[in-house]
Design a protein around this motif. Structure first.
Motif, PDB file in Angstrom:
ATOM      1  N   PRO A 213       0.808  -1.220   0.000  1.00  0.00           N
ATOM      2  CA  PRO A 213       0.000   0.000   0.000  1.00  0.00           C
ATOM      3  C   PRO A 213       0.846   1.277   0.000  1.00  0.00           C
TER       4      PRO A 213
ATOM      5  N   THR B 105       1.195   3.241  -3.441  1.00  0.00           N
ATOM      6  CA  THR B 105       0.076   3.874  -4.150  1.00  0.00           C
ATOM      7  C   THR B 105      -0.273   5.223  -3.544  1.00  0.00           C
ATOM      8  N   SER B 106      -1.103   5.958  -4.260  1.00  0.00           N
ATOM      9  CA  SER B 106      -1.710   7.188  -3.760  1.00  0.00           C
ATOM     10  C   SER B 106      -0.672   8.206  -3.281  1.00  0.00           C
ATOM     11  N   VAL B 107      -1.026   8.944  -2.231  1.00  0.00           N
ATOM     12  CA  VAL B 107      -0.196  10.056  -1.742  1.00  0.00           C
ATOM     13  C   VAL B 107       1.229   9.593  -1.417  1.00  0.00           C
TER      14      VAL B 107
ATOM     15  N   GLY C 172       2.814   6.797  -2.359  1.00  0.00           N
ATOM     16  CA  GLY C 172       3.493   6.304  -3.556  1.00  0.00           C
ATOM     17  C   GLY C 172       4.052   7.464  -4.378  1.00  0.00           C
ATOM     18  N   ARG C 173       3.238   8.527  -4.490  1.00  0.00           N
ATOM     19  CA  ARG C 173       3.702   9.703  -5.250  1.00  0.00           C
ATOM     20  C   ARG C 173       4.868  10.376  -4.540  1.00  0.00           C
TER      21      ARG C 173
ATOM     22  N   ASP D 186       3.142   5.170   6.623  1.00  0.00           N
ATOM     23  CA  ASP D 186       2.132   5.947   5.895  1.00  0.00           C
ATOM     24  C   ASP D 186       1.809   7.244   6.645  1.00  0.00           C
TER      25      ASP D 186
ATOM     26  N   ARG E 138       3.015  11.060   4.972  1.00  0.00           N
ATOM     27  CA  ARG E 138       2.075  12.072   4.491  1.00  0.00           C
ATOM     28  C   ARG E 138       2.217  13.409   5.216  1.00  0.00           C
TER      29      ARG E 138
ATOM     30  N   LEU F  39       1.527  16.269   0.831  1.00  0.00           N
ATOM     31  CA  LEU F  39       0.109  16.526   0.567  1.00  0.00           C
ATOM     32  C   LEU F  39       0.028  17.741  -0.344  1.00  0.00           C
TER      33      LEU F  39
END
Ligand code: SAM
Length: 232
Positions: free
Chosen positions: A16, A19-21, A23-24, A147, A151, A157
């Motif tokens: 996980p 992916t998403s925030v 991962g970017r 995670d 973030r 973000l």
């Protein structure tokens, strides 16, 4: 920031976290996550990393030597080593913010019944639990911590303000939010949010955040009240 996870299951990563925030963030090199396979540091060819506990008792323990060698293979003078364990201090947003200041975080994912105490005593800076329940191993716990920390890093973000207003950032839970359409199956968006009156909207959000916190989390509500009293 770089995060390394000491694990017996490197194939679970990035999982996980890819992916998403988060991962970017890795793609943009704001935070990178690596793994170290503890089994590669076993003393025998079979890759043995667990043994029965001295004194008897159920299950197996991770042995001190492979863990220590795995750690030494990546440890730097500025590394902080966090052991995931249900007996650690409770992970929360405050601790996430603290860990987000570090250049190199090493998370150790335990397995079996836990690890030899000598590893904790001589190599680990902090023991952290993600909640009062027992997982079968520390990989999910390491992912949860990574995670929540990643973030919070600057630039991760899109809108930096979004991490200041959300739940737990100020001992309050987040206020309710709505998006289009204005009405869905006779449920209307509260009128105040359509008013364009920013002062009223802010007051409504604050009072809803207070109501939810009071109703759902009396422990946080108590902390919030104490902080308000101190600030006055
Ligand atoms: N016998 C241990 C105890 O009673 O404290 C539990 C071991 S658990 C089955 C195996 C591993 O999962 C632990 O070493 C730890 O790394 C991880 N783990 C389990 N629950 C956790 C939690 N709530 N928070 C963080 N890590 C946890």
């Amino acid at each position: 920031m770089h995060i390394d996870v000491l694990t017996l299951f490197p194939e679970l990563f990035p999982g996980p976290l890819g992916t998403s925030v988060v991962g970017r963030a890795a793609e943009r090199k704001l935070a990178t996550v690596g793994t170290v396979d503890v089994r590669e540091f076993a003393a025998d060819r079979r890759g043995t990393v667990d043994e029965k506990p001295y004194g008897g008792g159920p299950g197996m323990l991770m042995m001190v030597e492979p863990l220590t060698l795995a750690l030494e293979s990546i440890r730097r003078p500025d590394s902080v080593v966090v052991m995931t364990t249900p007996r650690g201090e409770r992970f929360d947003q405050k601790l996430a913010r603290e860990l987000a200041q570090l250049p190199h975080l090493i998370l150790v994912a335990g397995h079996y019944e836990g690890v030899d105490e000598r590893f904790l005593a001589s190599e680990v800076d902090r023991e952290v639990s993600i909640g009062d329940y027992v997982l079968s191993n520390g990989n999910l716990a390491a992912m949860v911590i990574a995670d929540a920390v990643i973030r919070l890093l600057p630039g991760v973000l899109g809108d930096d303000a979004s991490s200041c207003e959300e739940s737990h950032s100020n001992d309050l839970l987040e206020y309710p939010q709505y998006t289009r359409p204005e009405e869905f199956r006779s449920q209307r968006v509260p009128e105040v949010l359509l008013s364009g009156d920013h002062g009223r909207i802010e007051r409504w959000r604050r009072s809803e955040a207070e109501r939810l916190t009071r109703e759902r989390r009396p422990d946080l509500w108590e902390k919030y009240l104490q902080r308000q009293t101190k600030e006055v």
